[in-house]
Structure formats: C-alpha cells, structure tokens
Design a protein around this motif. Structure first.
Motif, mmCIF file in Angstrom:
data_model
loop_
_atom_site.group_PDB
_atom_site.id
_atom_site.type_symbol
_atom_site.label_atom_id
_atom_site.label_comp_id
_atom_site.label_asym_id
_atom_site.label_seq_id
_atom_site.Cartn_x
_atom_site.Cartn_y
_atom_site.Cartn_z
ATOM 1 N N MET A 1 0.837 -1.184 0.000
ATOM 2 C CA MET A 1 0.000 0.000 0.000
ATOM 3 C C MET A 1 0.882 1.248 0.000
ATOM 4 O O MET A 1 1.956 1.243 0.578
ATOM 5 N N ARG A 2 0.399 2.272 -0.657
ATOM 6 C CA ARG A 2 1.080 3.561 -0.634
ATOM 7 C C ARG A 2 0.099 4.599 -0.091
ATOM 8 O O ARG A 2 -1.078 4.575 -0.416
ATOM 9 N N TYR A 3 0.629 5.511 0.724
ATOM 10 C CA TYR A 3 -0.203 6.551 1.334
ATOM 11 C C TYR A 3 0.419 7.913 1.107
ATOM 12 O O TYR A 3 1.639 8.035 0.913
ATOM 13 N N GLU A 4 -0.442 8.927 1.151
ATOM 14 C CA GLU A 4 -0.011 10.320 1.106
ATOM 15 C C GLU A 4 -0.576 11.009 2.341
ATOM 16 O O GLU A 4 -1.755 10.848 2.656
ATOM 17 N N PHE A 5 0.282 11.759 3.010
ATOM 18 C CA PHE A 5 -0.107 12.527 4.192
ATOM 19 C C PHE A 5 0.146 13.987 3.889
ATOM 20 O O PHE A 5 1.271 14.378 3.567
ATOM 21 N N ARG A 6 -0.894 14.810 3.992
ATOM 22 C CA ARG A 6 -0.773 16.252 3.771
ATOM 23 C C ARG A 6 -0.692 16.901 5.142
ATOM 24 O O ARG A 6 -1.622 16.802 5.939
ATOM 25 N N VAL A 7 0.438 17.553 5.408
ATOM 26 C CA VAL A 7 0.704 18.150 6.714
ATOM 27 C C VAL A 7 0.647 19.664 6.590
ATOM 28 O O VAL A 7 1.167 20.240 5.620
ATOM 29 N N GLU A 8 0.020 20.303 7.553
ATOM 30 C CA GLU A 8 -0.093 21.760 7.564
ATOM 31 C C GLU A 8 1.290 22.384 7.706
ATOM 32 O O GLU A 8 2.065 22.007 8.586
ATOM 33 N N GLY A 9 1.597 23.346 6.856
ATOM 34 C CA GLY A 9 2.863 24.069 6.923
ATOM 35 C C GLY A 9 4.015 23.328 6.256
ATOM 36 O O GLY A 9 3.862 22.233 5.734
ATOM 37 N N ARG A 10 5.143 23.987 6.278
ATOM 38 C CA ARG A 10 6.364 23.400 5.719
ATOM 39 C C ARG A 10 7.185 22.822 6.859
ATOM 40 O O ARG A 10 7.388 23.489 7.872
ATOM 41 N N ILE A 11 7.650 21.603 6.681
ATOM 42 C CA ILE A 11 8.465 21.016 7.731
ATOM 43 C C ILE A 11 9.929 21.048 7.309
ATOM 44 O O ILE A 11 10.251 20.998 6.123
ATOM 45 N N SER A 12 10.790 21.154 8.272
ATOM 46 C CA SER A 12 12.227 21.245 7.999
ATOM 47 C C SER A 12 12.757 19.900 7.523
ATOM 48 O O SER A 12 12.147 18.848 7.737
ATOM 49 N N ARG A 13 13.917 19.941 6.910
ATOM 50 C CA ARG A 13 14.567 18.716 6.452
ATOM 51 C C ARG A 13 14.867 17.810 7.640
ATOM 52 O O ARG A 13 14.698 16.600 7.574
ATOM 53 N N THR A 14 15.291 18.405 8.759
ATOM 54 C CA THR A 14 15.589 17.629 9.967
ATOM 55 C C THR A 14 14.347 16.895 10.455
ATOM 56 O O THR A 14 14.411 15.720 10.808
ATOM 57 N N LEU A 15 13.223 17.578 10.459
ATOM 58 C CA LEU A 15 11.978 16.955 10.894
ATOM 59 C C LEU A 15 11.537 15.869 9.911
ATOM 60 O O LEU A 15 11.044 14.816 10.313
ATOM 61 N N ALA A 16 11.743 16.100 8.627
ATOM 62 C CA ALA A 16 11.374 15.113 7.610
ATOM 63 C C ALA A 16 12.196 13.831 7.770
ATOM 64 O O ALA A 16 11.732 12.745 7.406
ATOM 65 N N GLU A 17 13.393 13.938 8.327
ATOM 66 C CA GLU A 17 14.243 12.757 8.522
ATOM 67 C C GLU A 17 13.663 11.789 9.550
ATOM 68 O O GLU A 17 14.094 10.643 9.631
ATOM 69 N N VAL A 18 12.685 12.232 10.314
ATOM 70 C CA VAL A 18 12.009 11.351 11.266
ATOM 71 C C VAL A 18 11.139 10.335 10.507
ATOM 72 O O VAL A 18 10.735 9.317 11.059
ATOM 73 N N PHE A 19 10.888 10.606 9.234
ATOM 74 C CA PHE A 19 10.077 9.742 8.383
ATOM 75 C C PHE A 19 10.922 9.249 7.204
ATOM 76 O O PHE A 19 10.661 9.597 6.048
ATOM 77 N N PRO A 20 11.952 8.430 7.461
ATOM 78 C CA PRO A 20 12.872 8.030 6.386
ATOM 79 C C PRO A 20 12.211 7.202 5.290
ATOM 80 O O PRO A 20 12.704 7.181 4.154
ATOM 81 N N GLU A 21 11.094 6.556 5.602
ATOM 82 C CA GLU A 21 10.427 5.725 4.614
ATOM 83 C C GLU A 21 9.538 6.527 3.664
ATOM 84 O O GLU A 21 9.025 6.001 2.689
ATOM 85 N N LEU A 22 9.374 7.816 3.934
ATOM 86 C CA LEU A 22 8.497 8.657 3.121
ATOM 87 C C LEU A 22 9.291 9.715 2.369
ATOM 88 O O LEU A 22 10.246 10.283 2.894
ATOM 89 N N ASP A 23 8.869 9.983 1.137
ATOM 90 C CA ASP A 23 9.406 11.099 0.358
ATOM 91 C C ASP A 23 8.579 12.326 0.702
ATOM 92 O O ASP A 23 7.466 12.208 1.223
ATOM 93 N N GLN A 24 9.117 13.495 0.395
ATOM 94 C CA GLN A 24 8.377 14.713 0.719
ATOM 95 C C GLN A 24 8.483 15.738 -0.383
ATOM 96 O O GLN A 24 9.448 15.768 -1.140
#
Length: 65
Positions: A1-24
């Motif tokens: 399965m593939r999912y898309e999550f739409r998050v309010e605002g822009r998240i930093s690269r550091t914060l995005a690294e908490v989700f290594p399995e997801l592209d952004q």
C-alpha cells in the motif's frame, strides 16, 4: 500500500528525517509526505509520530499502486 499525508505548513529537512520511509514535497504551504505503508501497525505508527511531533495531518489518503 502507498499513502499520502498532507501536513499543515512546511516542515524542515531535519523533521522530515524522522520519516525516512516517506518522500516529501512542499506544495502551496503544505508538506506532502508519501510512500509505502507496510501494514496497519505501520500506518498507526506513522500517525503516532506525526502526533508526537505536533504535526497536523490535514489529509491522508491511500494512493493507487
């Protein structure tokens, strides 16, 4: 399965690294995180990570394979 999550605002690269399995990508002031979700436990784990980081998921949807 593939999912898309739409998050309010822009998240930093550091914060995005908490989700290594997801592209952004950032679109119109929101961040889209997308990628494979192995099973229901993985999905709930991702949602728990969003919540623990105070990230507001405004939309979540399963993508076609």
């Amino acid at each position: 399965m593939r999912y898309e999550f739409r998050v309010e605002g822009r998240i930093s690269r550091t914060l995005a690294e908490v989700f290594p399995e997801l592209d952004q990508v950032t679109v119109r002031g929101q961040t889209l995180l997308y990628g494979p979700v192995i099973d229901e436990a993985h999905l709930y784990g991702l949602l728990a990570r969003f919540q623990s980081l105070c990230l507001r998921v405004v939309e979540m949807r399963q993508l076609p394979d």
